[in-house]
Motif scaffolding. Sequence first.
Motif, PDB file in Angstrom:
ATOM      1  N   LYS A 269      -2.437  -0.665  -0.518  1.00  0.00           N
ATOM      2  CA  LYS A 269      -2.732  -0.694   0.915  1.00  0.00           C
ATOM      3  C   LYS A 269      -1.421  -0.683   1.693  1.00  0.00           C
ATOM      4  CE  LYS A 269      -4.340  -4.503   2.805  1.00  0.00           C
ATOM      5  NZ  LYS A 269      -5.270  -5.579   3.215  1.00  0.00           N
ATOM      6  N   LEU A 289      -5.675   2.591   3.269  1.00  0.00           N
ATOM      7  CA  LEU A 289      -5.763   2.480   1.816  1.00  0.00           C
ATOM      8  C   LEU A 289      -5.037   3.673   1.217  1.00  0.00           C
ATOM      9  CD1 LEU A 289      -9.476   1.384   1.293  1.00  0.00           C
ATOM     10  CD2 LEU A 289      -7.421  -0.030   1.116  1.00  0.00           C
ATOM     11  N   GLU A 339       1.435  -4.940  -1.259  1.00  0.00           N
ATOM     12  CA  GLU A 339       1.086  -4.179  -0.066  1.00  0.00           C
ATOM     13  C   GLU A 339       2.329  -3.538   0.521  1.00  0.00           C
ATOM     14  OE1 GLU A 339      -1.256  -6.217   2.797  1.00  0.00           O
ATOM     15  OE2 GLU A 339      -2.698  -6.962   1.328  1.00  0.00           O
TER      16      GLU A 339
END
Length: 363
Positions: A269, A289, A339
């Motif tokens: 992400k 995403l 992330e």
Amino acid sequence: MIYGTTNSLPKFQIEAIQSVVPIKTTDPRLTHRVSSITDSDIFQSRFHTIFYYNKVSSEDSGRTLAGWTKESLGRALQEQPIFGGRLRRGEEAEGVLEIVSNDGGIRLLEARISKTLAEFLDLEEREEAEAELVYWKDIDEENPQFSPLFYVQVTNFQCGGYSVGISCSLLLADPLAIICFLSRWANIHSKMVSETEMTKPPLFYLPKFKTNASSHTNQVGSNGVKDRQKPLIFETGKLNPNDVETRKALVSRCIEEAELKFGEKRASKFSLIVKTTSEPEEREVESYLRQGLMEEMPLSFSSGISCGSWDDLGASEVSFYEGNKPVCVSYWIGSIPGEGLLALIPCPDESVSEVFNVVVTIG
């Protein structure tokens, strides 16, 4: 409290802490809107940088630097008071945030370390140990108005050398703006102390904690290694950042280039922070995403990007005492492990206002 993660790592102690506010009340107050928050993880994304300095004279020390910082940093904040501001919930709509220059101030800490500067820079575990040279406390998402967004930590080494560690929320400012602010503060500080009798002690020596009286622990020190991400910086060709498809294409291209550079795919992400050129200034935050974004691969990004260098930001020239440039500068971005993050930053040169810099981490 003294702490170190292993016997081979040096011990650190936070000795003093206080807030630095602008030398004059900010009026009128500035407000920067933060819109489109889709994931609270962005609250904890921050930029860290550490400047290391040798001791070059009897008057030059981290203790003296910290003592004069109350005034010099206060002057810098008078010019750019937003750096001493706080997040708050806006009144227009539920969940909308804004940063207001309410003179909440920058948090200033003084610390010491049980090694010389040369010994520290030669540590095999230096990245792990560097997490103790910067301070960060996570933003309170329920009551963000009480959380500082900018921290300065001055750490004294046994040899008399010292470091200046910076932690700044990426919602407050991007890395380029942070380095510019630090350069301005250093110039103010250098000029101020050169016009002052250096044998005269600073007016604002930080008060020392009593033994065992400190309840402050370095939260970066406890988790800073696992969420430390090395950033890349790119420069784009001309583009229209207001077009959503163009932004998605740019994000895809930058992720591709960063993954090629690092040789792996890590983040599932990504968050994108867009600094607008509108007035008042605004931060727009979007989440993507990786799988859906890369599979969709929106329109090809035709304006091109080139990889830049962090050395071009001028951090190696930041000098708090004339002629004493840092012997080393470290950079990293702290965020949620696994992330990625991108920050889209307008070029400061108004003659090329459609050119942008992009800071990228891939988790």
